[in-house]
Design a protein around this motif. Structure first.
Motif, short mmCIF file in Angstrom:
data_model
loop_
_atom_site.label_atom_id
_atom_site.label_comp_id
_atom_site.label_asym_id
_atom_site.label_seq_id
_atom_site.Cartn_x
_atom_site.Cartn_y
_atom_site.Cartn_z
N THR A 197 0.84 -1.19 0.00
CA THR A 197 0.00 0.00 0.00
C THR A 197 0.88 1.24 0.00
O THR A 197 1.73 1.40 0.87
CB THR A 197 -0.93 0.03 1.23
N THR A 242 -4.40 10.12 -1.11
CA THR A 242 -4.49 9.15 -2.19
C THR A 242 -3.74 7.89 -1.77
O THR A 242 -2.69 7.96 -1.11
CB THR A 242 -3.92 9.70 -3.51
N SER A 243 -4.28 6.72 -2.13
CA SER A 243 -3.64 5.46 -1.77
C SER A 243 -3.84 4.45 -2.89
O SER A 243 -4.81 4.54 -3.66
CB SER A 243 -4.20 4.90 -0.45
N GLN A 244 -2.93 3.50 -2.96
CA GLN A 244 -3.01 2.43 -3.95
C GLN A 244 -2.68 1.10 -3.28
O GLN A 244 -1.65 0.97 -2.62
CB GLN A 244 -2.06 2.67 -5.11
N ASP A 278 -4.92 -3.62 -9.33
CA ASP A 278 -4.63 -2.62 -8.31
C ASP A 278 -5.88 -1.81 -8.01
O ASP A 278 -6.75 -1.63 -8.88
CB ASP A 278 -3.52 -1.67 -8.78
N ASN A 337 -7.22 1.87 -6.38
CA ASN A 337 -6.85 3.22 -5.97
C ASN A 337 -8.00 3.89 -5.24
O ASN A 337 -9.18 3.65 -5.56
CB ASN A 337 -6.47 4.07 -7.18
N ASP A 340 -8.91 7.91 -3.89
CA ASP A 340 -8.57 9.33 -3.76
C ASP A 340 -9.63 10.02 -2.92
O ASP A 340 -10.83 9.72 -3.05
CB ASP A 340 -8.48 10.00 -5.13
N SER A 392 -11.57 3.26 -7.12
CA SER A 392 -11.53 2.79 -8.50
C SER A 392 -12.44 1.60 -8.74
O SER A 392 -12.83 1.34 -9.88
CB SER A 392 -10.09 2.42 -8.88
#
Length: 597
Positions: free
Chosen positions: A303, A325-327, A339, A341, A343, A368
């Motif tokens: 992460t 924001t994170s992925q 993946d 995401n 935001d 996402s």
């Protein structure tokens, strides 16, 4: 049905409050009593606020409390705290799940110095792999805090604060051992040069463990950990800081063993833009990896997170504006997943009108996989007088299913909905010279809560709608050389459709700690008890309740030297918190500590 459920909770809560209030008469007027300031809490608002002024239900386990408990696992610190249920597949490194206010285990947000730490596959935090030697302080905030910390805060937030780099030069070495062929060694060195501070800590924990399942042999656990924490202060008031924490080793469990690694890397910059405006940027990466020794099955998740927050002050009022924001990305042997995401932008405002305080929160997330979600909350506090503070709040939260929930072969369901929640809370807190008590009653609705069940013969993830109601009570008292702390929880967490109790949530739990302080040491005892709980959703099978007792003693036997003795599960109680998995029996442990500088 609803009335029958909540009325006994209110009755029990007010009976307990009456007992605590009766004690307060002596505690507040004792000639030997001393004034004790309520501790500060950061997690509830992102900026420091006294527990007495917090509009959320919070528990703070201070550095002194962490040290006194002599905990070998973080689950010992969390067990039976108000609103908290802990379930473990045995002890010493085995999978540990934490349920707050009846929500799922992945609905508890875990932060390590403000950095979110979890497995993107299972969704849960690796509590079992966080060394207690690295815990400087721990905060538990119950109820939704989605506005500040995003998804996964349906039940609440747990934040561990690591030892800070400071200007003090210090060295500490600890060596210990005991039952189950357990051996530990930890060392910490901290200091400063000009305006730069540093802290380096390293440790090792290894044990043969105890029997995890009936008719099976003991299962061991090894852990090696290291922490580097550095910071630099500029003459302008700005500060840059960084940390790296790595925890890795091997874990034995029934049928196999696995190698694991938990890693956290963080960089933070805080800058006072103006007298009434601070800005802060945090960048972090966390890894949660494991690989099965025999089959080489791999479960790796990563992460990346970037968070920018701005705090403004206008007199006694405070405002926070920020973006995050994170992925999440995974590498798993058994399935593939894209993946994901997320935001977000968020805002918080805190107003101080003397006797009345008001907090407003709003957050917008764009995921996402699940699109847009708006969450928010409002909290109001009113000081009845110098002793009593009344508070009430309402909050919403959002949580996306984990990758295992969606894609695990023959069990996951790609059509699962995201969880959405609404929580209403009413609380009352009293602060005397050397006594406090806090009571809260809450009502939460969890829509499309993800629950795993095997009542059909195989484990499958489901969406269920759940109604959870509860009462939480905590208190602390210091009289002469005695310190007493209690926690009580009454919880009713059910699937709305079937009426079945949600699994692994105890209806009642309690915690009592008592310590006697001396000039050169202390002795103490902690009782932890929990009611029976459902084993799985839809099954009539239950896990029996239990009461355990932990004993401890500490003695400063020479200058800079200290000895600690603990007896875990002193009654040698055979008990389970997850079906068919036994927690360790009685264990005796001795630790020697040396401090210098």
């Amino acid at each position: 049905m609803k009335t029958q459920c909540i009325t006994p909770m209110f009755t029990k809560s007010f009976v307990a409050l009456s007992l605590v209030s009766a004690i307060s008469a002596y505690a507040d007027t004792s000639s030997n009593s001393s004034f004790i300031l309520p501790p500060l809490v950061v997690t509830a608002t992102s900026t420091p606020v006294s527990m007495a002024d917090s509009l959320a239900s919070v528990t703070v386990i201070s550095r002194e409390d962490v040290k006194a408990q002599q905990a070998q696992e973080i689950s010992e610190l969390l067990a039976a705290q108000p609103g908290v249920d802990v379930s473990s597949n045995g002890g010493y490194g085995k999978t540990t799940s934490v349920y707050m206010r009846g929500a799922s285990s992945e609905s508890t947000k875990f932060l390590l110095d403000g950095i979110p730490l979890y497995s993107a596959t299972s969704g849960g935090a690796p509590f079992e792999n966080i060394p207690t030697s690295l815990i400087d302080r721990l905060e538990i905030v119950r109820g939704s805090k989605a506005t500040l910390y995003g998804a996964d805060t349906v039940g609440g937030v747990i934040q561990v604060f690591l030892p800070e780099a400071s200007d003090d030069t210090h060295m500490n070495v600890s060596v210990g051992g005991g039952s189950f062929n357990t051996k530990t060694v930890d060392t910490t060195l901290s200091g400063a040069s000009d305006n730069t501070q540093y802290l380096l800590s390293a440790g090792k924990f290894e044990t043969d463990g105890d029997i995890v399942k009936k008719d099976k042999e003991a299962k061991g656990y090894d852990n090696e950990n290291i922490l580097l924490n550095v910071g630099h202060n500029f003459d302008s008031g700005a500060r840059i800081s960084g940390l790296m924490m790595n925890s890795e080793g091997r874990n034995e469990y029934v049928g196999d063993e696995s190698d694991y690694q938990v890693q956290v890397i963080g960089l933070g910059v805080r800058l006072p833009v103006m007298a009434d405006w601070d800005t802060e940027l945090k960048l972090s990466q966390t890894r949660n990896e494991s690989i099965t020794v025999s089959s080489r099955d791999q479960y790796d998740s990563k992460t990346n997170t970037a968070r920018w927050s701005n705090t403004f002050w206008a007199g006694d009022h405070e405002f926070v504006l920020g973006a995050e924001t994170s992925q999440d990305s995974i590498d798993v042997s058994r399935y593939q997943a894209p993946d994901r995401n997320n935001d977000a932008i968020f805002a918080q405002s805190q107003f101080d009108f003397g006797q009345t305080s008001l907090q407003l929160n709003l957050r917008q997330d764009r995921n996402s996989a699940y699109g847009d979600s708006t969450t928010g909350g409002v909290a109001v506090g009113y000081k009845l007088d110098d002793t009593y503070t009344l508070r009430t709040s309402y909050g919403t939260a959002f949580e996306a299913p984990t990758f295992n929930d969606l894609y695990y072969p023959n069990s996951g369901d790609p059509t699962l909905n995201a969880t959405k929640s609404d929580t209403v809370e009413l609380g009352l807190r009293a602060d005397y010279n050397n006594l406090y008590w806090d009571a809260a009653v809450f009502d939460a609705s969890y829509g499309d809560l993800v629950v795993w069940s095997n009542y059909t013969g195989s484990w499958i993830a489901y969406n269920v709608d759940s109604k959870v109601q509860g009462v939480e009570l905590s208190s602390g008292l210091t009289v002469n050389q005695w310190q007493l702390n209690t926690a009580l929880t009454w919880l009713d967490a059910k699937d709305n459709k079937t009426g079945f109790q949600l699994p692994k949530r105890a209806k009642r739990s309690a915690r009592l700690s008592a310590d006697r302080l001396f000039d050169k040491g202390r002795v103490g005892v902690t009782f932890i008890g929990a009611d029976g709980r459902a084993a799985t959703l839809g099954s009539s099978e239950t896990i029996s309740g239990y009461v355990t007792m932990n004993l401890r003693a500490s003695y400063d036997f020479a200058t800079d030297w200290n000895a600690e003795l603990s007896i875990k599960n002193a009654l040698d109680k055979e008990y389970q918190t997850a079906k068919d998995y036994f927690n360790p029996g009685r264990g005796v442990f001795l630790t020697l500590n040396y401090s210098a500088f």
